[in-house]
Design a protein around this motif. Structure first.
Motif, PDB file in Angstrom:
ATOM      1  N   MET A   1       2.502   8.648   4.497  1.00 57.06           N
ATOM      2  CA  MET A   1       1.215   8.238   4.254  1.00 57.06           C
ATOM      3  C   MET A   1       0.342   8.971   5.711  1.00 57.06           C
ATOM      4  O   MET A   1      -0.561   9.445   5.737  1.00 57.06           O
ATOM      5  N   MET A   2       1.041   8.418   6.663  1.00 63.68           N
ATOM      6  CA  MET A   2       0.535   8.487   8.278  1.00 63.68           C
ATOM      7  C   MET A   2       1.066  10.361   8.550  1.00 63.68           C
ATOM      8  O   MET A   2      -0.054  10.666   9.334  1.00 63.68           O
ATOM      9  N   GLU A   3       1.799  10.728   7.963  1.00 63.75           N
ATOM     10  CA  GLU A   3       1.837  12.141   8.101  1.00 63.75           C
ATOM     11  C   GLU A   3       0.934  12.950   7.355  1.00 63.75           C
ATOM     12  O   GLU A   3       0.310  13.784   7.774  1.00 63.75           O
ATOM     13  N   GLN A   4       0.491  12.392   6.160  1.00 65.06           N
ATOM     14  CA  GLN A   4      -0.586  12.964   5.525  1.00 65.06           C
ATOM     15  C   GLN A   4      -2.030  13.223   6.151  1.00 65.06           C
ATOM     16  O   GLN A   4      -2.657  14.072   5.932  1.00 65.06           O
ATOM     17  N   GLU A   5      -2.170  11.910   6.755  1.00 61.21           N
ATOM     18  CA  GLU A   5      -3.549  11.481   7.137  1.00 61.21           C
ATOM     19  C   GLU A   5      -3.148  10.803   8.241  1.00 61.21           C
ATOM     20  O   GLU A   5      -3.511   9.421   8.127  1.00 61.21           O
ATOM     21  N   PRO A   6      -3.169  11.066   9.309  1.00 63.62           N
ATOM     22  CA  PRO A   6      -2.697  10.512  10.596  1.00 63.62           C
ATOM     23  C   PRO A   6      -3.726   9.357  11.117  1.00 63.62           C
ATOM     24  O   PRO A   6      -3.467   8.468  11.754  1.00 63.62           O
ATOM     25  N   ILE A   7      -4.933   9.758  10.936  1.00 62.96           N
ATOM     26  CA  ILE A   7      -6.294   8.950  11.650  1.00 62.96           C
ATOM     27  C   ILE A   7      -7.014   8.622  10.822  1.00 62.96           C
ATOM     28  O   ILE A   7      -7.403   9.203   9.706  1.00 62.96           O
ATOM     29  N   GLY A   8      -7.825   7.495  11.068  1.00 63.66           N
ATOM     30  CA  GLY A   8      -9.175   7.141  10.177  1.00 63.66           C
ATOM     31  C   GLY A   8      -8.967   6.312   9.137  1.00 63.66           C
ATOM     32  O   GLY A   8      -9.592   6.018   8.314  1.00 63.66           O
ATOM     33  N   TYR A   9      -7.433   5.853   8.889  1.00 62.23           N
ATOM     34  CA  TYR A   9      -7.198   5.249   7.698  1.00 62.23           C
ATOM     35  C   TYR A   9      -6.271   3.950   8.202  1.00 62.23           C
ATOM     36  O   TYR A   9      -5.580   3.980   9.075  1.00 62.23           O
ATOM     37  N   LYS A  10      -6.390   2.569   7.222  1.00 62.90           N
ATOM     38  CA  LYS A  10      -5.570   1.676   7.532  1.00 62.90           C
ATOM     39  C   LYS A  10      -4.536   1.700   6.108  1.00 62.90           C
ATOM     40  O   LYS A  10      -5.104   2.001   5.252  1.00 62.90           O
ATOM     41  N   TYR A  11      -3.394   1.463   6.373  1.00 63.38           N
ATOM     42  CA  TYR A  11      -2.420   1.422   5.398  1.00 63.38           C
ATOM     43  C   TYR A  11      -1.841   0.235   4.977  1.00 63.38           C
ATOM     44  O   TYR A  11      -1.461  -0.564   5.665  1.00 63.38           O
ATOM     45  N   LEU A  12      -1.783   0.264   3.509  1.00 60.30           N
ATOM     46  CA  LEU A  12      -0.799  -1.184   3.077  1.00 60.30           C
ATOM     47  C   LEU A  12       0.091  -0.496   1.992  1.00 60.30           C
ATOM     48  O   LEU A  12      -0.282   0.346   1.067  1.00 60.30           O
ATOM     49  N   VAL A  13       1.388  -0.962   2.040  1.00 55.65           N
ATOM     50  CA  VAL A  13       2.388  -0.659   1.003  1.00 55.65           C
ATOM     51  C   VAL A  13       3.091  -1.691   0.689  1.00 55.65           C
ATOM     52  O   VAL A  13       3.670  -2.517   1.537  1.00 55.65           O
ATOM     53  N   SER A  14       3.037  -1.994  -0.636  1.00 55.91           N
ATOM     54  CA  SER A  14       3.842  -2.953  -0.988  1.00 55.91           C
ATOM     55  C   SER A  14       4.952  -2.229  -1.916  1.00 55.91           C
ATOM     56  O   SER A  14       4.900  -1.749  -2.792  1.00 55.91           O
ATOM     57  N   CYS A  15       6.224  -2.913  -2.028  1.00 57.99           N
ATOM     58  CA  CYS A  15       7.287  -2.699  -2.793  1.00 57.99           C
ATOM     59  C   CYS A  15       7.927  -3.737  -3.535  1.00 57.99           C
ATOM     60  O   CYS A  15       8.075  -4.596  -2.515  1.00 57.99           O
ATOM     61  N   SER A  16       8.185  -3.697  -4.606  1.00 63.07           N
ATOM     62  CA  SER A  16       8.782  -4.833  -5.167  1.00 63.07           C
ATOM     63  C   SER A  16       9.881  -4.355  -6.002  1.00 63.07           C
ATOM     64  O   SER A  16       9.761  -3.285  -6.626  1.00 63.07           O
ATOM     65  N   ILE A  17      11.307  -4.736  -5.875  1.00 59.69           N
ATOM     66  CA  ILE A  17      12.303  -4.525  -6.753  1.00 59.69           C
ATOM     67  C   ILE A  17      12.946  -5.933  -7.197  1.00 59.69           C
ATOM     68  O   ILE A  17      13.147  -6.879  -6.715  1.00 59.69           O
ATOM     69  N   ALA A  18      13.207  -5.499  -8.589  1.00 62.29           N
ATOM     70  CA  ALA A  18      13.706  -6.684  -9.527  1.00 62.29           C
ATOM     71  C   ALA A  18      14.647  -6.264 -10.499  1.00 62.29           C
ATOM     72  O   ALA A  18      14.783  -4.910 -10.897  1.00 62.29           O
ATOM     73  N   GLU A  19      15.254  -7.091 -11.046  1.00 62.45           N
ATOM     74  CA  GLU A  19      16.303  -6.891 -12.224  1.00 62.45           C
ATOM     75  C   GLU A  19      15.333  -6.342 -13.145  1.00 62.45           C
ATOM     76  O   GLU A  19      14.500  -7.050 -13.902  1.00 62.45           O
TER      77      GLU A  19
END
Length: 131
Positions: free
Chosen positions: A71-89
């Protein structure tokens, strides 16, 4: 000023010409992010669900960090980023919900899911303009 030198016109009148404000960065393109999230799932290819909580945490952290970096490579400035990753059975129940108040022309949320015979992984990536 030395004799014979001419002062630039903008300064001759004691003012600096005003410049137009810089253009805003384009809106974050969530559709470009979808394939990048799918590429982050590659590390799960051929994996099986494990009861080892540390391994699941490691997968989630690696995938989340990979998506954030992309995401930072795609648009390096001007944004705050949040990424949530969930892994389950796979086969276990779950529910998720995201409620927001934001600028729908600039901010974006993208989610993608990976599944195989034994596990599922869900990623939610959010980009919020801050300037």
């Amino acid at each position: 000023m030395l004799a014979g030198q001419v002062r630039p016109p903008a300064l001759a009148y004691g003012r600096v010409p005003s410049l137009p404000p810089p253009p805003l960065n384009p809106a974050f393109d969530g559709e470009l992010l979808r394939p990048l999230i799918r590429r982050a799932f590659v590390r799960l290819a051929g994996s099986s669900w494990t009861k080892d909580a540390e391994r699941s945490k490691e997968w989630a952290r690696e995938i989340g960090e990979d998506v954030k970096r992309r995401m930072m490579e795609q648009e390096p400035i001007g944004y705050k980023y949040l990424v949530s990753c969930s892994i389950a059975e796979r086969g276990q129940g779950g529910h998720g919900h995201l409620t927001t108040i934001w600028d729908g022309t600039q901010d974006v949320a993208v989610s993608e899911t990976f599944t195989n015979d034994t596990l599922f992984c869900s990623v939610l990536a959010v980009a919020v303009r801050y300037n």
